[in-house]
Design a protein around this motif. Structure first.
Motif, mmCIF file in Angstrom:
data_model
loop_
_atom_site.group_PDB
_atom_site.id
_atom_site.type_symbol
_atom_site.label_atom_id
_atom_site.label_comp_id
_atom_site.label_asym_id
_atom_site.label_seq_id
_atom_site.Cartn_x
_atom_site.Cartn_y
_atom_site.Cartn_z
ATOM 1 N N TYR A 184 9.446 51.343 15.666
ATOM 2 C CA TYR A 184 9.984 50.865 14.378
ATOM 3 C C TYR A 184 11.458 51.246 14.386
ATOM 4 O O TYR A 184 11.811 52.412 14.522
ATOM 5 C CB TYR A 184 9.226 51.549 13.241
ATOM 6 C CG TYR A 184 10.013 51.915 12.006
ATOM 7 C CD1 TYR A 184 10.716 50.950 11.281
ATOM 8 C CD2 TYR A 184 10.029 53.232 11.538
ATOM 9 C CE1 TYR A 184 11.430 51.305 10.138
ATOM 10 C CE2 TYR A 184 10.725 53.590 10.401
ATOM 11 C CZ TYR A 184 11.428 52.620 9.700
ATOM 12 O OH TYR A 184 12.121 52.974 8.573
ATOM 13 N N SER A 229 4.879 47.965 14.096
ATOM 14 C CA SER A 229 4.950 48.973 15.161
ATOM 15 C C SER A 229 3.553 49.502 15.464
ATOM 16 O O SER A 229 2.593 49.237 14.735
ATOM 17 C CB SER A 229 5.879 50.113 14.741
ATOM 18 O OG SER A 229 5.453 50.682 13.511
ATOM 19 N N LYS A 251 4.150 45.345 9.163
ATOM 20 C CA LYS A 251 5.377 45.322 8.360
ATOM 21 C C LYS A 251 5.135 44.732 6.973
ATOM 22 O O LYS A 251 5.762 45.142 6.007
ATOM 23 C CB LYS A 251 6.488 44.565 9.078
ATOM 24 C CG LYS A 251 6.273 43.071 9.216
ATOM 25 C CD LYS A 251 7.485 42.409 9.860
ATOM 26 C CE LYS A 251 7.315 40.891 9.940
ATOM 27 N NZ LYS A 251 8.492 40.240 10.546
#
Length: 335
Positions: A17, A32, A154
């Motif tokens: 990330y 991530s 995300k």
């Protein structure tokens, strides 16, 4: 008065990330994936009382400054608002991780604090929901609520930018950490991300490549292909650092001993030992390996580093409450 004490382990991102889409909500530019480690962790105790006259924050036994306490208070406010409570809170946290040295101490710290607040306030949030709160303290803390391999999706908003467990990593997975420098880094992750996002011409390619790597690494995990897992991990780390070096003011976390560790790992691969490096925002090198070969790798690395600089860790579990006996070791009373 209510109390809770929680342990959370740190995690090391394999698909990194790097970069925020929203600075206030800590929404990432890319999803991530990480490995939670059992060798590095934070224990955190919270006590809530209407008798307290201010928030208080102790870290490793030291009462923190007004500035540092204000940062924690901002995080506490998220839980106070959710629970519709306004009492002051005392936080006592002990990092069994060097702080701000690129070993993900903030991940375990905010995961443990989020877990303790969830318990002490009786919010009873499930871990995925709790991860959306932990994220507001440190992005990587989102992943430290779970054990093994964990994905941080995300998402598109504060409600769905959350962590989900992927695999328990119980198939001979380990890591050797090379602590090149345990001192606090000169450039914080937050500042480093901002500079990279705003000024590196390589950054858009990094985001695109990270999304592809995430798909590929989850396939490797699913079929337990360690070699592919390692190759993707090492490439992801080098691409992230490449994007940093392309910033207008180049961000370089590598130190001479970082390069030495990377070269040593490559030599080990040439000798037939499958192991791969990853690095976060700091000079320390993590070596992804088979846990059954970790001792052999550590022994080989003692040719370059002292045994005090080398730590072996297997996969860690998700957050858990401390037992009264464990809490008593810190003089924290849970009764």
């Amino acid at each position: 008065m209510s109390k809770a004490a929680v342990r959370a382990h740190t995690n090391i991102a394999l698909i990194k990330y790097w970069g925020k889409a929203d600075e206030e909500l800590f929404l990432p530019m890319n999803s991530s994936l990480s490995l939670t480690l059992n060798g590095l962790y934070t224990d955190t105790f919270v006590e809530i009382s209407d008798a307290f006259t201010e928030d208080q924050f102790r870290l490793n036994g030291q009462l923190q400054s007004e500035k540092e306490t204000a940062k924690i208070s901002h995080f506490l406010d998220l839980f106070r608002k959710e629970a519709n409570r306004n009492e002051f809170i005392h936080v006592d946290s002990v990092n069994h991780v060097p702080t701000a040295a690129g070993l993900a101490s903030s991940a375990s710290a905010f995961a443990a604090l989020a877990g303790a607040l969830n318990m002490a306030m009786g919010l009873n949030m499930d871990l995925q929901t709790l991860s959306t709160f932990a994220r507001r303290g440190s992005g990587s803390a989102t992943r430290s609520l779970f054990g093994g391999f964990v994905e941080w999706q995300k998402g598109s908003s504060s409600k769905d930018s959350m962590a989900i467990p992927v695999d328990d990593a119980d198939w001979d997975i380990g890591m050797v950490i090379v602590a090149v420098n345990k001192s606090a880094k000169k450039i914080s992750s937050r500042l480093g991300m901002k500079q990279t996002v705003e000024t590196s011409p390589f950054y858009p390619a990094w985001v695109e490549s990270a999304e592809k790597d995430l798909v590929a690494i989850k396939k490797a995990i699913q079929v337990q292909d360690f070699e592919k897992l390692g190759q993707i991990t090492e490439h992801s780390a080098m691409k992230m650092h490449g994007s940093m070096m392309g910033a207008a003011t180049p961000i370089i976390y590598f130190e001479p001993d970082s390069i030495k560790a990377i070269q040593a790992v490559r030599e080990l691969r040439e000798q037939g030992i499958l192991c791969y490096v990853t690095m976060d925002a700091g000079p320390n090198v993590k070596v992804l390996c088979r846990l059954s070969e970790a001792e052999k790798i550590k022994e080989k690395l003692t040719a370059y580093f002292s045994t005090e600089q080398l730590l072996i860790s297997g996969p860690g579990k998700g957050i858990r409450s401390l037992t009264p006996e464990e809490a008593a070791e810190y003089d924290w009373s849970l009764t």
